[in-house]
Enzyme design. Structure first.
Site, PDB file in Angstrom:
ATOM      1  N   SER A  58      -1.741  -4.498   2.142  1.00 38.03           N
ATOM      2  CA  SER A  58      -0.410  -4.174   1.694  1.00 38.03           C
ATOM      3  C   SER A  58       0.253  -5.351   1.001  1.00 38.03           C
ATOM      4  O   SER A  58       1.394  -5.519   0.724  1.00 38.03           O
ATOM      5  CB  SER A  58       0.180  -4.171   3.274  1.00 38.03           C
ATOM      6  OG  SER A  58       0.088  -2.796   3.724  1.00 38.03           O
ATOM      7  N   GLY A 291       6.228 -14.155   2.862  1.00 43.32           N
ATOM      8  CA  GLY A 291       4.854 -13.815   2.748  1.00 43.32           C
ATOM      9  C   GLY A 291       4.820 -12.094   2.983  1.00 43.32           C
ATOM     10  O   GLY A 291       5.678 -11.367   3.271  1.00 43.32           O
ATOM     11  N   HIS A 292       3.422 -11.785   2.965  1.00 43.91           N
ATOM     12  CA  HIS A 292       2.981 -10.561   3.238  1.00 43.91           C
ATOM     13  C   HIS A 292       1.386 -10.453   3.611  1.00 43.91           C
ATOM     14  O   HIS A 292       0.805 -11.004   3.127  1.00 43.91           O
ATOM     15  CB  HIS A 292       3.410  -9.711   2.183  1.00 43.91           C
ATOM     16  CG  HIS A 292       3.552  -8.336   2.637  1.00 43.91           C
ATOM     17  ND1 HIS A 292       2.833  -7.410   3.180  1.00 43.91           N
ATOM     18  CD2 HIS A 292       4.597  -7.552   2.236  1.00 43.91           C
ATOM     19  CE1 HIS A 292       3.370  -6.324   3.192  1.00 43.91           C
ATOM     20  NE2 HIS A 292       4.532  -6.360   2.819  1.00 43.91           N
ATOM     21  N   GLY A 294      -1.785  -7.991   4.756  1.00 41.94           N
ATOM     22  CA  GLY A 294      -2.557  -6.747   4.327  1.00 41.94           C
ATOM     23  C   GLY A 294      -3.905  -6.504   5.161  1.00 41.94           C
ATOM     24  O   GLY A 294      -4.502  -7.355   5.443  1.00 41.94           O
ATOM     25  N   GLY A 298     -11.979  -3.078   7.369  1.00 39.71           N
ATOM     26  CA  GLY A 298     -12.724  -4.394   7.702  1.00 39.71           C
ATOM     27  C   GLY A 298     -12.403  -5.410   6.437  1.00 39.71           C
ATOM     28  O   GLY A 298     -13.067  -6.371   6.684  1.00 39.71           O
TER      29      GLY A 298
END
Length: 451
Positions: A58, A291-292, A294, A298
């Site tokens: 993401s 921020g982000h 993701g 795994g």
């Protein structure tokens, strides 16, 4: 600061959490510092370096949002315009919602859409259009603009807007709008471009704790706008420099700054205190960050930028369920080591079984179920893919998160204190009568479905 010290910490942390490969990049004092650990895959081990490709998950949403902002600056898209201005064919389970949802609602997760549709519409150039055509099957969890709830489907819609406005497949449009102008030459969507280079494979833990390679590398093409990009630590620091700078030819400074301004507040969320445009905003120890994160099958990524200190860090790891905890530990160490900024979890309240009893039950989104259970000793949380969806899938899916302890915080809030989701914050929501009707985890609303 010495990159050896960072390297030592990354090695020790990855070893402690059992992560085969980790890539870390830090932008500090105007320079780049990298620390890489381990191998790309247990089946085909190659050394991880600063150019190794990881699945960003993401974090891709920051690219999609930025591409749309470029179209806004060019006068081709308006943030406050209804999505149907660009996708007149849009249909949803609720006609009123379909008419009212705006572009901005998609970018700050206030469209009222549930998380996602777990469908595969193929690898053709019509994949995104076919996905959008299936959206009447998706549940709506709130009226447009009523609240934030993290939605992958919303970013799929945003990607489709980019396709319609530019007349190009999403991946080509993003490359021309963002990747090429910024010189991000080590970031790709196409599998043949990824596998032609050194890339990390995800790993998942078996029941005995051993790791096996995840066979599904990433979701289907329709999800590219919300989570399909593969990139390297070196390219991610270039991306951070762009968002810390003046935007150059790609985006004016005022547009970059607009992306960092709060548009909707978040409550008790590990994602942040608010959402800007594509970015989660969070104050840590008195310092504003954007921020982000993701996650994939795994693989886990965390990008954090501290604009007022010209600082950024990217951490990418290739194993679950401990990848999130590993990434968080490295980010927190870097904030303290380089900036003197401390990021610590809140302390739970003493356990009160009488208060906890009303929280016990099952909660769900479209594809997953979250279960709260408890006894006299404490509460725990388990989350996983619905059994019927897992059974019907012909693809390898990430494992469930088994029951792990949670601690309650004031105001119906909680923190996960053990397991692969430890450190995650959330809250329980109530209806007008005071009954518990939902729980937020990872920014997503799980609605109560049973006691």
């Amino acid at each position: 600061m010495s990159d050896v010290t960072l390297s030592e910490f990354v090695d020790a942390t990855a070893t402690r959490f059992g992560i085969p490969g980790v890539a870390v990049g830090v932008l500090v004092d105007g320079g780049d510092v990298f620390a890489c650990h381990g191998v790309t895959s247990l089946d085909n081990p190659q050394p991880v370096d600063s150019d190794t490709l990881f699945h960003l998950g993401s974090v891709t949403k920051t690219y999609t949002a930025t591409a749309l902002m470029r179209l806004v600056e060019e006068g081709r898209v308006e943030l406050d315009a209804p999505v149907r201005t660009y996708l007149p064919e849009l249909a949803l389970a609720d006609e009123d919602a379909a008419a009212r949802i705006t572009v901005a609602n998609l970018l700050n997760h206030t469209a009222g859409l549930d998380w996602n549709l777990l469908i595969d519409t193929g690898d053709g150039e019509d994949a995104l259009a076919e996905f959008v055509a299936r959206l009447p099957e998706l549940d709506l969890i709130a009226a447009p603009g009523a609240r934030a709830s993290y939605s992958q489907a919303g970013y799929c819609l945003a990607g489709r807007i980019i396709e319609k406005v530019t007349g190009q497949p999403f991946e080509q449009a993003l490359a021309e709008l963002i990747l090429a102008p910024l010189g991000l030459t080590n970031s790709f969507f196409a599998q043949h471009e990824i596998t032609a280079r050194r890339f990390a494979e995800g790993h998942n833990a078996e029941a005995d704790g051993s790791l096996t390679v995840a066979r599904l590398w990433r979701p289907s093409r329709a999800n590219n706008a919300g989570g399909g990009l593969a990139s390297s630590a070196s390219d991610q620091l270039r991306w951070a420099r762009f968002h810390l700078g003046d935007g150059g030819a790609a985006l004016p400074t005022d547009a970059l700054l607009a992306m960092r301004r709060p548009t909707v507040a978040l409550r008790a969320s590990t994602l942040g205190d608010a959402i800007g445009i594509g970015w989660f905003l969070r104050d840590i120890d008195g310092v504003r960050t954007i921020g982000h994160g993701g996650s994939g099958n795994g693989q886990f990524a965390e990008l954090l930028i501290v604009p007022e200190r010209d600082f950024a860090i990217i951490v990418m790891s290739n194993a679950g369920p401990e990848g999130i905890a590993c990434n968080q530990a490295i980010v927190r160490w870097a904030l303290e080591h380089y900036l003197g900024v401390l990021d610590r979890d809140p302390e739970p309240l003493p356990y009160d079984p009488s208060c906890a009893a009303e929280l016990i039950g099952a909660y769900a989104i479209d594809a997953m179920t979250l279960t709260i259970a408890g006894d006299e000793a404490g509460l725990n949380l388990a989350v996983g893919v619905k059994p019927e969806i897992r059974a019907a899938s012909d693809q390898d899916m990430p494992p469930d998160y088994p029951a792990a302890a949670i601690g309650l915080l004031p105001g119906d809030e909680y923190i996960v204190t053990a397991g692969g989701l430890r450190g995650q914050l959330g809250y329980f929501s109530r209806d007008e009568s005071g009954a518990v009707v939902g729980i937020d985890l990872g920014g997503r609303l799980f609605q109560r479905v049973g006691a």
